[in-house]
Scaffold this active site. Structure first.
Site, mmCIF file in Angstrom:
data_model
loop_
_atom_site.group_PDB
_atom_site.id
_atom_site.type_symbol
_atom_site.label_atom_id
_atom_site.label_comp_id
_atom_site.label_asym_id
_atom_site.label_seq_id
_atom_site.Cartn_x
_atom_site.Cartn_y
_atom_site.Cartn_z
ATOM 1 N N TYR A 115 42.176 37.003 31.582
ATOM 2 C CA TYR A 115 43.295 36.792 32.505
ATOM 3 C C TYR A 115 42.727 36.400 33.861
ATOM 4 O O TYR A 115 41.879 37.093 34.423
ATOM 5 C CB TYR A 115 44.122 38.069 32.639
ATOM 6 N N ASP B 261 34.681 34.485 37.169
ATOM 7 C CA ASP B 261 35.782 35.230 37.766
ATOM 8 C C ASP B 261 35.315 36.665 37.960
ATOM 9 O O ASP B 261 35.351 37.491 37.040
ATOM 10 C CB ASP B 261 37.001 35.165 36.853
ATOM 11 N N LYS C 156 40.088 42.163 44.969
ATOM 12 C CA LYS C 156 40.060 43.615 44.837
ATOM 13 C C LYS C 156 39.121 44.274 45.840
ATOM 14 O O LYS C 156 39.478 44.448 46.999
ATOM 15 C CB LYS C 156 39.748 44.008 43.388
#
Length: 432
Positions: A145, A240, A268
């Site tokens: 994702y 990623d 994050k």
């Protein structure tokens, strides 16, 4: 702030105002048949709901809170930044200070641009890769994702997997046609796709440690093999590291596994719990971005001073204290405790862990890709989750997500979690 209402009442009110009562789908607890807990405040390793009940937090806001909640240096930095103004719409020194820290941490990042989310970071990095290579196709992995941009939702994990959504309405099929998918950890399948489509593939996009179908580590030579295939076919390798950046090592998975990315996406932890994304890479690639180059990307709140301040404070603490060996030990202790407890309960589990991120799969077979993830026993996960929550341990409400530890988790917290898990695995034993 809570008006004396409990989580159920807040959720009922929210459903009249917000789609599904939430602002991100997995928060609805739909996969576990529970009412989402509405959190009033958080401190250290604990979150406390509107009813005043505290939970030991093993979710960590889905990864950012590596220092725990409301770390004093992060709070002080944000408060100071807020007192000087919450948004300028122009440049500030904090942007440069955070950029210096990111570039120092990742040798493959010579320049970086800050955005407002991981989705935006990956979307922008893919655009840049397509511009640099003058190719249109990308290759990603089933279960990976990378945010909710249209062309990245093909065979996606995270909430797509949790809610069982096979395809997202509103995304024309032609938007995902340039996106090729391969099984994670299957280098041979990637090689076949590159041989067939290599001249049209702009980049291989991969989570170096999959975290959005649960934690699935890369097998030996997988990441190195992707690097070699990109070099052979003139494609870019986009890692990623929205989850793994500053999590599995200060320099992310690239430091831990010794792989070099052309472009890296972050989020994050780099924002210390505030909304931040970033993408960076080789100087020649990043210089293609406007205003220096012709590849356009912009954002009103990009480089927001509060988010930059939180990021600077977080990275400074991580660099100064270097807690990664400690987190590794705690993660190992928790994993071994869970495995022993599950065995005693007669429940087959596979626990995948990389440092302080882990997932409990209710499966006795190795979990190495999205297909094996989907064979995990969902009913047993639900029983385990509910028993843990009832006993005051908060886990992600999905079998397809990662759990996270923080530096705020004490040895006593880890031991307590293992004790609670013994009872939870016993509940799971009777659920399938």
């Amino acid at each position: 702030m809570t008006d004396g209402m409990n989580s159920k009442a807040w959720f009922e009110k929210a459903q009249a105002l917000l789609p599904g009562g939430v602002n991100s789908p997995v928060r609805a607890y739909k996969a576990v048949g529970e009412t989402p807990r509405f959190i009033a405040y958080a401190k250290g390793a604990f979150v406390t709901d509107v009813e005043g009940r505290s939970y030991l937090d093993c979710m960590g806001s889905w990864g950012p809170m590596i220092l725990g909640h409301a770390h004093p240096r992060v709070v002080d930095a944000v408060q100071l930044a807020a007192s000087n103004g919450t948004s300028f719409g122009t440049c500030s020194p904090l942007e440069v200070e955070l950029a210096e820290r990111v570039v120092a941490a990742f040798p493959g990042i010579e320049k970086v641009r800050f955005v407002n989310s991981g989705t935006e970071a990956v979307m922008s990095a893919v655009r840049l890769a397509r511009a640099a290579t003058e190719r249109s196709k990308i290759l990603k992995f089933a279960g990976g994702y990378h945010g909710h941009a249209d062309h990245l939702l093909a065979e996606a994990g995270s909430g797509i997997a949790t809610l069982g959504i096979p395809a997202t309405p509103g995304v024309p099929k032609e938007f995902t046609q340039p996106t090729l998918t391969a099984p994670y950890n299957d280098l041979a399948s990637v090689e076949r796709l590159m041989e067939e489509h290599g001249r049209d593939i702009a980049c291989i996009l991969v989570e170096p440690v999959a975290g959005n179908m649960g934690v699935v580590p890369p097998e030996e030579n997988f990441l190195g093999g992707l690097r070699a295939l990109c070099d052979r076919h003139g494609a870019l390798l986009v890692l990623d590291e929205v989850i793994t950046g500053f999590r599995v090592a200060y320099g992310g998975a690239q430091e831990r596994y010794g792989v070099r990315a052309d472009l890296t996406t972050l989020g994050k932890i780099v924002g210390g719990g505030l909304p931040v994304g970033a993408y960076g890479g080789r100087r020649d690639l990043m210089d293609m971005l406007a205003p220096e180059g012709a590849v356009y990307q912009a954002g009103t709140l990009s480089g927001n001073p509060l988010a930059m301040a939180a990021g600077v404070a977080t990275l400074d603490v991580l660099r100064e204290e270097s807690p990664y060996e400690h987190l590794e030990r705690q993660g190992k202790t928790l994993q071994e405790g869970f495995e022993k407890a599950a065995s005693a309960a007669g429940v087959p589990v596979t626990i995948n862990r990389v440092g302080s991120m882990f997932t409990v799969f209710f499966s006795e077979a190795p979990v190495r890709d999205y297909a094996s993830v989907q064979k995990s026993d969902a009913a047993r996960f639900v029983a385990f989750f509910r028993a843990m929550l009832k006993s005051g341990i908060m886990l992600p409400p999905s079998p397809f997500e990662a759990c996270f530890l923080s530096t705020a988790h004490s040895d006593a917290d880890i031991k307590h979690t293992v004790r609670v898990a013994k009872r939870a695995f016993a509940k799971a034993a009777g659920a399938s």
